[in-house]
Design a protein around this motif. Structure first.
Motif: not given
Length: 142
Positions: A73-89
């Protein structure tokens, strides 16, 4: 605008060649409760979920693990919650990062986008909940 509007770490993904064994190892050794298991729609990947404080641990593995293989097993990553995904992208792309277009997530009503470059080897994604409006059934009163 500073940052990308992240509100919290939503979940951490641990990838393995046998998610059931890894999830059970975490349950047994650190006492977490596995709250849900499922197969990912479309790929059949086996997933198990536990909660550690406010953060969800997601154990991901193939649909049919090889029972004879050594479990890794390995740490694949993390997921951050955002208020506005379009703006974050848009913000991340403006800074030169490669980011996928938002797409429907496994979580109902949520959109997710993966950051593909510039992460220093730590994969991560962004998720926005309640990003896809729920439709009322035909003929239902609003």
């Amino acid at each position: 605008m500073d940052g990308i509007g992240a509100t919290h770490i939503d979940h951490i993904v641990i990838s393995s060649n046998n998610s059931e064994v890894v999830a059970e190892t975490f349950r047994r050794n650190i006492g977490i409760e596995i709250r849900r298991t499922m197969s990912r729609p479309g790929t059949g990947a086996r997933l198990a979920f536990a909660k550690l404080g406010d953060v969800i641990l997601e154990f991901a593995g193939p649909p049919e693990p090889d029972p004879a293989a050594e479990v890794k097993a390995r740490l694949w990553g993390m997921v951050l919650a955002v208020a506005d995904i379009a703006a974050a992208v848009e913000r991340l792309r403006g800074l030169g990062y490669e980011v996928t277009d938002p797409r429907p997530a496994v979580q109902p009503g949520a959109l997710i986008a993966t950051v593909k470059s510039g992460t220093g080897g730590v994969p991560f994604a962004l998720i926005q909940y309640n990003a896809i409006p729920h439709e009322s059934p035909a003929g239902a009163a609003p």
